[in-house]
Write a protein that holds these residues in place. Structure first.
Motif, PDB file in Angstrom:
ATOM      1  N   GLY B 234       0.797  -1.230   0.000  1.00  0.00           N
ATOM      2  CA  GLY B 234       0.000   0.000   0.000  1.00  0.00           C
ATOM      3  C   GLY B 234       0.822   1.270   0.000  1.00  0.00           C
ATOM      4  O   GLY B 234       0.274   2.372  -0.041  1.00  0.00           O
ATOM      5  N   ILE B 235       2.167   1.152   0.087  1.00  0.00           N
ATOM      6  CA  ILE B 235       2.991   2.353   0.196  1.00  0.00           C
ATOM      7  C   ILE B 235       4.104   2.398  -0.850  1.00  0.00           C
ATOM      8  O   ILE B 235       5.105   3.090  -0.689  1.00  0.00           O
ATOM      9  CB  ILE B 235       3.602   2.473   1.612  1.00  0.00           C
ATOM     10  N   GLY B 236       3.943   1.641  -1.938  1.00  0.00           N
ATOM     11  CA  GLY B 236       4.914   1.727  -3.034  1.00  0.00           C
ATOM     12  C   GLY B 236       6.208   0.996  -2.787  1.00  0.00           C
ATOM     13  O   GLY B 236       7.246   1.361  -3.332  1.00  0.00           O
ATOM     14  N   LEU B 237       6.199  -0.029  -1.968  1.00  0.00           N
ATOM     15  CA  LEU B 237       7.437  -0.737  -1.644  1.00  0.00           C
ATOM     16  C   LEU B 237       7.499  -2.157  -2.187  1.00  0.00           C
ATOM     17  O   LEU B 237       8.563  -2.648  -2.504  1.00  0.00           O
ATOM     18  CB  LEU B 237       7.599  -0.828  -0.119  1.00  0.00           C
ATOM     19  N   GLY B 244       3.175   0.202 -15.677  1.00  0.00           N
ATOM     20  CA  GLY B 244       4.100   1.130 -16.298  1.00  0.00           C
ATOM     21  C   GLY B 244       4.916   1.811 -15.213  1.00  0.00           C
ATOM     22  O   GLY B 244       5.440   1.150 -14.332  1.00  0.00           O
ATOM     23  N   LYS B 245       4.967   3.148 -15.249  1.00  0.00           N
ATOM     24  CA  LYS B 245       5.782   3.850 -14.262  1.00  0.00           C
ATOM     25  C   LYS B 245       5.049   4.047 -12.942  1.00  0.00           C
ATOM     26  O   LYS B 245       5.634   4.531 -11.975  1.00  0.00           O
ATOM     27  CB  LYS B 245       6.211   5.202 -14.822  1.00  0.00           C
ATOM     28  N   PHE B 246       3.788   3.680 -12.875  1.00  0.00           N
ATOM     29  CA  PHE B 246       3.002   3.942 -11.674  1.00  0.00           C
ATOM     30  C   PHE B 246       3.070   2.809 -10.666  1.00  0.00           C
ATOM     31  O   PHE B 246       3.081   1.640 -11.029  1.00  0.00           O
ATOM     32  CB  PHE B 246       1.529   4.166 -12.021  1.00  0.00           C
ATOM     33  N   PHE B 247       3.083   3.192  -9.398  1.00  0.00           N
ATOM     34  CA  PHE B 247       2.716   2.271  -8.332  1.00  0.00           C
ATOM     35  C   PHE B 247       1.244   2.575  -8.079  1.00  0.00           C
ATOM     36  O   PHE B 247       0.908   3.658  -7.583  1.00  0.00           O
ATOM     37  CB  PHE B 247       3.523   2.527  -7.063  1.00  0.00           C
ATOM     38  N   VAL B 248       0.366   1.646  -8.455  1.00  0.00           N
ATOM     39  CA  VAL B 248      -1.067   1.938  -8.385  1.00  0.00           C
ATOM     40  C   VAL B 248      -1.491   2.269  -6.950  1.00  0.00           C
ATOM     41  O   VAL B 248      -2.396   3.068  -6.733  1.00  0.00           O
ATOM     42  CB  VAL B 248      -1.892   0.771  -8.962  1.00  0.00           C
ATOM     43  N   CYS B 249      -0.780   1.722  -5.951  1.00  0.00           N
ATOM     44  CA  CYS B 249      -1.192   1.963  -4.565  1.00  0.00           C
ATOM     45  C   CYS B 249      -0.973   3.394  -4.124  1.00  0.00           C
ATOM     46  O   CYS B 249      -1.724   3.911  -3.299  1.00  0.00           O
ATOM     47  CB  CYS B 249      -0.477   1.014  -3.615  1.00  0.00           C
ATOM     48  N   LYS B 250       0.081   4.052  -4.645  1.00  0.00           N
ATOM     49  CA  LYS B 250       0.295   5.429  -4.196  1.00  0.00           C
ATOM     50  C   LYS B 250       0.103   6.457  -5.307  1.00  0.00           C
ATOM     51  O   LYS B 250      -0.323   7.574  -5.044  1.00  0.00           O
ATOM     52  CB  LYS B 250       1.654   5.611  -3.505  1.00  0.00           C
ATOM     53  N   ASP B 251       0.403   6.097  -6.550  1.00  0.00           N
ATOM     54  CA  ASP B 251       0.139   7.023  -7.669  1.00  0.00           C
ATOM     55  C   ASP B 251      -1.315   6.895  -8.110  1.00  0.00           C
ATOM     56  O   ASP B 251      -1.846   7.753  -8.799  1.00  0.00           O
ATOM     57  CB  ASP B 251       1.062   6.714  -8.848  1.00  0.00           C
ATOM     58  N   GLY B 252      -1.960   5.811  -7.764  1.00  0.00           N
ATOM     59  CA  GLY B 252      -3.370   5.547  -8.047  1.00  0.00           C
ATOM     60  C   GLY B 252      -4.057   5.310  -6.734  1.00  0.00           C
ATOM     61  O   GLY B 252      -3.546   5.764  -5.719  1.00  0.00           O
ATOM     62  N   PRO B 253      -5.180   4.601  -6.683  1.00  0.00           N
ATOM     63  CA  PRO B 253      -5.772   3.856  -7.797  1.00  0.00           C
ATOM     64  C   PRO B 253      -6.430   4.766  -8.838  1.00  0.00           C
ATOM     65  O   PRO B 253      -6.575   4.362  -9.972  1.00  0.00           O
ATOM     66  CB  PRO B 253      -6.813   2.964  -7.120  1.00  0.00           C
ATOM     67  N   VAL B 254      -6.834   5.990  -8.405  1.00  0.00           N
ATOM     68  CA  VAL B 254      -7.468   6.877  -9.371  1.00  0.00           C
ATOM     69  C   VAL B 254      -6.384   7.531 -10.216  1.00  0.00           C
ATOM     70  O   VAL B 254      -5.490   8.191  -9.689  1.00  0.00           O
ATOM     71  CB  VAL B 254      -8.327   7.946  -8.657  1.00  0.00           C
ATOM     72  N   LEU B 255      -6.456   7.309 -11.515  1.00  0.00           N
ATOM     73  CA  LEU B 255      -5.467   7.874 -12.427  1.00  0.00           C
ATOM     74  C   LEU B 255      -6.187   8.621 -13.543  1.00  0.00           C
ATOM     75  O   LEU B 255      -7.249   8.193 -14.007  1.00  0.00           O
ATOM     76  CB  LEU B 255      -4.611   6.757 -13.031  1.00  0.00           C
ATOM     77  N   SER B 256      -5.583   9.719 -13.951  1.00  0.00           N
ATOM     78  CA  SER B 256      -6.114  10.457 -15.086  1.00  0.00           C
ATOM     79  C   SER B 256      -5.705   9.747 -16.367  1.00  0.00           C
ATOM     80  O   SER B 256      -4.584   9.239 -16.473  1.00  0.00           O
ATOM     81  CB  SER B 256      -5.541  11.875 -15.064  1.00  0.00           C
ATOM     82  N   CYS B 257      -6.605   9.687 -17.323  1.00  0.00           N
ATOM     83  CA  CYS B 257      -6.247   9.042 -18.588  1.00  0.00           C
ATOM     84  C   CYS B 257      -5.171   9.826 -19.328  1.00  0.00           C
ATOM     85  O   CYS B 257      -4.489   9.280 -20.199  1.00  0.00           O
ATOM     86  CB  CYS B 257      -7.486   8.865 -19.463  1.00  0.00           C
ATOM     87  N   ALA B 258      -4.988  11.092 -18.975  1.00  0.00           N
ATOM     88  CA  ALA B 258      -3.912  11.870 -19.584  1.00  0.00           C
ATOM     89  C   ALA B 258      -2.558  11.337 -19.096  1.00  0.00           C
ATOM     90  O   ALA B 258      -1.587  11.277 -19.846  1.00  0.00           O
ATOM     91  CB  ALA B 258      -4.062  13.341 -19.234  1.00  0.00           C
ATOM     92  N   ALA B 259      -2.519  10.922 -17.829  1.00  0.00           N
ATOM     93  CA  ALA B 259      -1.280  10.357 -17.279  1.00  0.00           C
ATOM     94  C   ALA B 259      -1.102   8.910 -17.715  1.00  0.00           C
ATOM     95  O   ALA B 259       0.010   8.439 -17.905  1.00  0.00           O
ATOM     96  CB  ALA B 259      -1.306  10.443 -15.756  1.00  0.00           C
ATOM     97  N   MET B 260      -2.240   8.216 -17.881  1.00  0.00           N
ATOM     98  CA  MET B 260      -2.197   6.814 -18.318  1.00  0.00           C
ATOM     99  C   MET B 260      -1.939   6.783 -19.818  1.00  0.00           C
ATOM    100  O   MET B 260      -2.858   6.624 -20.598  1.00  0.00           O
ATOM    101  CB  MET B 260      -3.548   6.134 -18.062  1.00  0.00           C
ATOM    102  N   THR B 261      -0.698   6.940 -20.188  1.00  0.00           N
ATOM    103  CA  THR B 261      -0.376   6.947 -21.613  1.00  0.00           C
ATOM    104  C   THR B 261      -0.716   5.588 -22.211  1.00  0.00           C
ATOM    105  O   THR B 261      -1.033   4.648 -21.482  1.00  0.00           O
ATOM    106  CB  THR B 261       1.121   7.203 -21.805  1.00  0.00           C
ATOM    107  N   GLY B 262      -0.625   5.501 -23.525  1.00  0.00           N
ATOM    108  CA  GLY B 262      -0.944   4.251 -24.214  1.00  0.00           C
ATOM    109  C   GLY B 262      -0.267   3.053 -23.588  1.00  0.00           C
ATOM    110  O   GLY B 262      -0.803   1.947 -23.583  1.00  0.00           O
ATOM    111  N   ALA B 263       0.935   3.303 -23.012  1.00  0.00           N
ATOM    112  CA  ALA B 263       1.694   2.204 -22.418  1.00  0.00           C
ATOM    113  C   ALA B 263       0.880   1.470 -21.365  1.00  0.00           C
ATOM    114  O   ALA B 263       0.932   0.247 -21.258  1.00  0.00           O
ATOM    115  CB  ALA B 263       2.978   2.744 -21.796  1.00  0.00           C
ATOM    116  N   CYS B 264       0.108   2.236 -20.595  1.00  0.00           N
ATOM    117  CA  CYS B 264      -0.634   1.623 -19.492  1.00  0.00           C
ATOM    118  C   CYS B 264      -1.758   0.728 -19.988  1.00  0.00           C
ATOM    119  O   CYS B 264      -2.256  -0.114 -19.260  1.00  0.00           O
ATOM    120  CB  CYS B 264      -1.201   2.700 -18.582  1.00  0.00           C
ATOM    121  N   TRP B 265      -2.194   0.938 -21.213  1.00  0.00           N
ATOM    122  CA  TRP B 265      -3.280   0.117 -21.741  1.00  0.00           C
ATOM    123  C   TRP B 265      -2.762  -1.033 -22.593  1.00  0.00           C
ATOM    124  O   TRP B 265      -3.532  -1.804 -23.144  1.00  0.00           O
ATOM    125  CB  TRP B 265      -4.251   0.975 -22.570  1.00  0.00           C
ATOM    126  N   THR B 266      -1.426  -1.134 -22.714  1.00  0.00           N
ATOM    127  CA  THR B 266      -0.862  -2.246 -23.476  1.00  0.00           C
ATOM    128  C   THR B 266      -1.169  -3.561 -22.755  1.00  0.00           C
ATOM    129  O   THR B 266      -1.148  -3.619 -21.530  1.00  0.00           O
ATOM    130  CB  THR B 266       0.671  -2.082 -23.606  1.00  0.00           C
TER     131      THR B 266
END
Lengths: 382, 269
Positions: B234-237, B244-266
């Motif tokens: 829960g703390i990015g460890l 991708g570059k996100f730790f969903v627990c601390k950079d998310g779970p809510v993410l903007s689709c602008a930040a979720m580049t195509g890479a995240c949907w691969t």
């Protein structure tokens, strides 16, 4: 810091003795089962004296050097993360109480002196510092703050080494208390000892060492520079972060996946890999429980499992996750590469998959480049 | 990070496998923002990430809705009133409640995805004057799988909230639309130039929802999703939740689709 000192093998023994005397558990390289592992050492007798390691992709052999070198080898499969985040660390224990449960702290860790840490090892600890320290991970922070580091500059890199590409070696630049450089030529066998911190200087003051002559310093430095020019491998880091993030859809991952056994060796031997999992254990009578942290690997199916199935089910996707994290997204997350060029993942891969080769292969088959050469369907129709 | 023992005040069976726990919060003054989650611990069994489904305006309750899908969630949904579960958190990012102010808001969910969006809906209704048209589009497998069915009925009776519900498989009692949730977009009234969308459901549902909302004229900087990944710390460890570059627990779970580049949907990233 004061000027470089010169010590001989007895001086190295004295250094180990001083550290033990100061309450450190000195851990360093020692031969165990035809492999150089880290374990507790009490004198230079415990070091792999006169031993060389021959490393290649998927191959590791020890052989006699025919001399008395104390540090005539590079890195074995283990790194000091085995002491900083020991697998099986008990996070906390919980006791069932009348109205629920309560948790109690785990015991304090020992104080370690990391002896014979190669520059890539020291760099790896700094990489892990950026992962653990900002979050305030108790297990790592306490062990790291209590530790002492005796680094050893590299003069004879292995065929799998590429620290020069990443700027993490062969000379240690920061993050050490004492740095040694072994000089062994003809009858001369001495160690240049330099302090990197006040406490390192304080420890060196306990040894009967003499200041180094200029030519001794120059000679030692020359050996390290020579090592830099003789790396067994190299990694082109220019544009690497963007290269990998732009190539997630490259078909190369499936091809590597066909070779990869997903055995997790590369992640276990990697000195920067930090992924972990926790196990919750309960006493048979349910009266107590504990949470234990163990190392985990992005190569297992379980790693990405969520209800419905694993996110990364194909081996290719798991290799892509690993190399992309090391060389691309690590930069987004922590501002550095997650690779220090130690070459362990190359040596200990049972099928010899080579991170430097695969990165080069992606560069060769960069889908951004390929796309330029091939006309689109629309263009063909027009 | 020790779990704090929290007492269970009530257990509501929502569906066959889905339960809502009302817990005493871990401490006085404990609060959360819509979109966040906690790590819930069943003594000796283990810990799982569970999104908070309660009212962010009521700090006296920690409400969590759990679907039993494995050993830990089984144990958590088997608790009785008065039992104790461990809580760590809250963790993670929030739905963009402020960005949505003065705009139309579309909330699109599928299945249990309604749970992490309920705090956002409750917040919106509490501060209804701050938002323009608010539309909830909800898709469930069948009429019997509608989460918070009673509350949905109440919400549907309001004049200031549009509630559209569809099911994949209807039975003879169902009088509403049948089909995937994206088929409801055409019925919603929103200004695609300015509206904000909050989306939570199975990843495949979110992927198609985003496509459809973009086709309707919305831009990715106003599209938000709540991602699900394996989480241990829960703390990015622990590394498990990387996307991708996100730790969903601390950079998310809510993410903007602008930040979720195509890479995240691969696939399989």
């Amino acid at each position: 810091m004061s000027e470089p000192l010169v010590i001989d093998r007895q001086g190295v023994d004295a250094l180990i003795a001083v550290l033990i005397d100061r309450g450190y558990e000195v851990v360093g390289p020692t031969v165990r089962g035809q492999t150089i592992l880290y374990d507790t050492i009490t004198s230079t007798e415990d070091l792999p004296v006169g031993i060389r390691d021959r490393q290649e992709a998927g191959s590791y052999r020890l052989e006699e050097r025919g001399d008395d070198a104390l540090f005539g080898y590079v890195v074995g499969p283990q790194s000091f993360k085995k002491y900083l985040t020991p697998p099986g660390t008990v996070f906390w224990k919980g006791l069932r109480t009348e109205d629920g449960f309560e948790t109690v702290e785990a015991d304090p860790p020992p104080r370690h002196a990391f002896f014979g840490a190669r520059p890539c090892e020291v760099a790896a600890m700094r990489v892990q510092d950026d992962v653990y320290l900002p979050v305030g991970d108790g297990v790592y922070t306490e062990r790291r703050e209590r530790s002492f580091t005796v680094a050893v500059n590299c003069t004879e890199p292995a065929a799998t080494c590429f620290c020069a590409s990443l700027g993490t070696g062969p000379a240690v630049s920061d993050g050490y208390d004492i740095a040694l450089t072994e000089v062994l030529s003809g009858e001369h066998h001495f160690f240049l000892a330099e302090a990197g911190t006040d406490i390192g200087e304080d420890v060196l003051a306990d040894l009967s060492a003499r200041p180094a002559h200029d030519e001794e310093v120059v000679g030692a430095r020359r050996l390290v520079v020579h090592a830099s020019d003789h790396m067994g491998r190299s990694l082109e880091t220019d544009g690497l972060q963007e290269l990998l993030s732009a190539n997630l859809a490259n078909s190369i991952w499936n091809e590597i996946g066909n070779r990869c056994l997903t055995c997790t060796n590369c992640t276990m031997v990697c000195p920067t890999c930090f992924c972990s999992t926790v196990e919750d254990r309960q006493a048979l009578d349910g009266s107590s429980a504990e949470r234990v942290r163990t190392w985990d690997s992005c190569f297992t199916l379980d790693f990405s499992y969520i209800h419905g199935g694993p996110v990364r089910s194909s081996p290719g996707a798991r290799y892509r996750q690993w190399i992309t994290h090391k060389l691309s997204t690590w930069q987004d997350q922590f501002g550095s590469f997650g690779c220090v060029g130690c070459g362990r993942c190359i040596t200990w891969c049972p099928v010899g998959i080579d991170i430097t080769q695969e990165a080069a292969a992606v560069r060769e088959r960069d889908i951004r480049k390929v796309a330029v050469g091939i006309p689109s369907v629309k263009e063909v129709l027009e | 990070m020790h779990p704090v023992p929290c007492r269970v005040r009530s257990v509501v069976r929502e569906l066959d496998d889905t339960f809502t726990l009302d817990l005493e919060p871990p401490s006085d003054g404990w609060s959360f923002v819509p979109g966040q989650f906690t790590m819930l611990y069943a003594f000796g069994v283990g810990e799982v990430p569970i999104s908070i489904s309660g009212d962010p305006g009521d700090p006296t309750r920690l409400v969590q809705t759990i679907r039993a899908v494995g050993p830990v969630s089984d144990a958590l949904t088997s608790v009785a009133v008065g039992d104790v579960v461990g809580v760590r958190g809250p963790f993670g990012t929030a739905w963009p409640m402020e960005l949505a102010e003065g705009r139309d808001l579309i909330i699109m969910t599928g299945g249990i995805g309604l749970a992490p969006l309920r705090p956002a809906i409750l917040h919106t209704l509490e501060h209804r004057d701050r938002y323009n048209n608010v539309t909830l589009l909800y898709g469930a497998r069948s009429p019997g799988d509608l989460l918070f069915a009673e509350q949905l009925q109440q919400w549907r009776g309001r004049f200031d909230l549009e509630v559209l519900i569809t099911v994949d498989h209807a039975d003879r009692t169902w009088r509403g639309p049948v089909g995937v949730v994206t088929s409801l977009i055409g019925r919603a009234s929103f200004d695609p130039e300015t509206a904000v969308a909050m989306v939570c459901g199975p990843e495949i549902m979110m992927r198609f929802t985003i496509q459809e909302l973009e086709r309707a004229g919305m831009t990715e900087d106003r599209l938000f999703v709540s991602m699900e990944r394996n989480m241990k710390c829960g703390i990015g460890l622990c590394g498990h939740c990387q996307l991708g570059k996100f730790f969903v627990c601390k950079d998310g779970p809510v993410l903007s689709c602008a930040a979720m580049t195509g890479a995240c949907w691969t696939r399989e990233v």
